[in-house]
Design an enzyme around this catalytic site. Structure first.
Site, PDB file in Angstrom:
ATOM      1  N   SER A   1      -7.091   4.209  -1.899  1.00  0.00           N
ATOM      2  CA  SER A   1      -6.927   4.152  -0.255  1.00  0.00           C
ATOM      3  C   SER A   1      -8.594   4.321   0.123  1.00  0.00           C
ATOM      4  O   SER A   1      -9.162   5.262  -0.251  1.00  0.00           O
ATOM      5  CB  SER A   1      -6.218   4.934   0.348  1.00  0.00           C
ATOM      6  OG  SER A   1      -6.329   5.095   1.647  1.00  0.00           O
ATOM      7  N   ARG A   2      -8.961   3.407   0.966  1.00  0.00           N
ATOM      8  CA  ARG A   2     -10.422   3.606   1.456  1.00  0.00           C
ATOM      9  C   ARG A   2     -10.370   4.547   2.533  1.00  0.00           C
ATOM     10  O   ARG A   2     -11.381   5.292   2.744  1.00  0.00           O
ATOM     11  CB  ARG A   2     -10.968   2.235   2.226  1.00  0.00           C
ATOM     12  CG  ARG A   2     -11.317   1.358   1.141  1.00  0.00           C
ATOM     13  CD  ARG A   2     -11.824   0.013   1.799  1.00  0.00           C
ATOM     14  NE  ARG A   2     -11.952  -1.197   1.009  1.00  0.00           N
ATOM     15  CZ  ARG A   2     -11.876  -2.366   1.248  1.00  0.00           C
ATOM     16  NH1 ARG A   2     -11.740  -2.625   2.634  1.00  0.00           N
ATOM     17  NH2 ARG A   2     -11.901  -3.364   0.449  1.00  0.00           N
ATOM     18  N   THR A   3      -9.305   4.830   3.081  1.00  0.00           N
ATOM     19  CA  THR A   3      -9.194   5.819   4.205  1.00  0.00           C
ATOM     20  C   THR A   3      -8.814   7.173   3.876  1.00  0.00           C
ATOM     21  O   THR A   3      -9.496   7.869   4.266  1.00  0.00           O
ATOM     22  CB  THR A   3      -8.122   5.315   5.229  1.00  0.00           C
ATOM     23  OG1 THR A   3      -8.183   4.196   5.644  1.00  0.00           O
ATOM     24  CG2 THR A   3      -8.020   6.246   6.604  1.00  0.00           C
TER      25      THR A   3
ATOM     26  N   ARG B   1       0.823  -1.188  -0.120  1.00  0.00           N
ATOM     27  CA  ARG B   1      -0.248  -0.068  -0.058  1.00  0.00           C
ATOM     28  C   ARG B   1       0.999   1.182   0.065  1.00  0.00           C
ATOM     29  O   ARG B   1       2.143   1.193   0.577  1.00  0.00           O
ATOM     30  CB  ARG B   1      -0.758  -0.137   1.191  1.00  0.00           C
ATOM     31  CG  ARG B   1      -2.158  -0.942   1.225  1.00  0.00           C
ATOM     32  CD  ARG B   1      -2.832  -1.050   2.525  1.00  0.00           C
ATOM     33  NE  ARG B   1      -3.891  -1.663   2.267  1.00  0.00           N
ATOM     34  CZ  ARG B   1      -4.381  -3.155   2.540  1.00  0.00           C
ATOM     35  NH1 ARG B   1      -3.376  -3.767   2.829  1.00  0.00           N
ATOM     36  NH2 ARG B   1      -5.502  -3.431   2.186  1.00  0.00           N
TER      37      ARG B   1
ATOM     38  N   HIS C   1      -3.594   1.812   5.037  1.00  0.00           N
ATOM     39  CA  HIS C   1      -2.969   2.821   4.735  1.00  0.00           C
ATOM     40  C   HIS C   1      -2.532   3.788   6.264  1.00  0.00           C
ATOM     41  O   HIS C   1      -1.643   4.545   6.123  1.00  0.00           O
ATOM     42  CB  HIS C   1      -3.685   3.726   3.744  1.00  0.00           C
ATOM     43  CG  HIS C   1      -3.706   3.101   2.419  1.00  0.00           C
ATOM     44  ND1 HIS C   1      -4.803   2.242   1.783  1.00  0.00           N
ATOM     45  CD2 HIS C   1      -2.793   3.236   1.353  1.00  0.00           C
ATOM     46  CE1 HIS C   1      -4.058   1.966   0.778  1.00  0.00           C
ATOM     47  NE2 HIS C   1      -3.112   2.515   0.256  1.00  0.00           N
TER      48      HIS C   1
END
Length: 140
Positions: free
Chosen positions: A110-112, A42, A69
């Site tokens: 990135s989901r965050t 990542r 992340h």
């Protein structure tokens, strides 16, 4: 006597400039632009700047084989905060780094932190001497 009074003001005048143009901004130059591990990672694209000098930033790439992340962001803060450097995440994704084949694939989000500009990431990697000869592909 007036001359001596004028000379005594020099340190107060020079001090702010010395701080702005030497210690703080030079610490940005000392931060490596790229740190990524071998294999599938990542990664985060990060804009760093000295506290109070947001205009003079630098974009870096950090990647590691971690669960999310946020762990990369935590390691970035551990590295930069003692130097007085602030970080703003521009986005994230994944990097497949194959140094044996001299290939790198940049993809995902990135989901965050949301998606990074993979083309910008590729340009930073190509400018770095270690990855100059690598074939870098980007998948949006």
């Amino acid at each position: 006597m007036k001359m001596l009074k004028s000379l005594s003001l020099i340190p107060r005048i020079v001090s702010p400039f010395q701080k702005c143009y030497s210690t703080d901004l030079i610490s940005l130059v000392g931060v490596p632009r790229v740190k990524i591990s071998k294999g599938q990672n990542r990664y985060l694209l990060v804009n760093i700047h000295t506290h109070g000098f947001t205009k003079y930033g630098r974009v870096i790439v950090r990647g590691a084989d971690v669960d999310n992340h946020l762990a990369i962001f935590d390691s970035i803060l551990e590295e930069l905060e003692p130097e007085g450097i602030c970080a703003k995440i521009l986005g994230g994704g994944r990097i497949l780094n194959e140094p044996d084949n001299k290939k790198i694939k940049i993809y995902g989000t990135s989901r965050t932190f949301g998606g990074a500009d993979h083309t910008r990431t590729r340009n930073i990697l190509q400018a770095w001497t270690t990855y100059k000869d690598f074939k870098i592909t980007v998948k949006q």
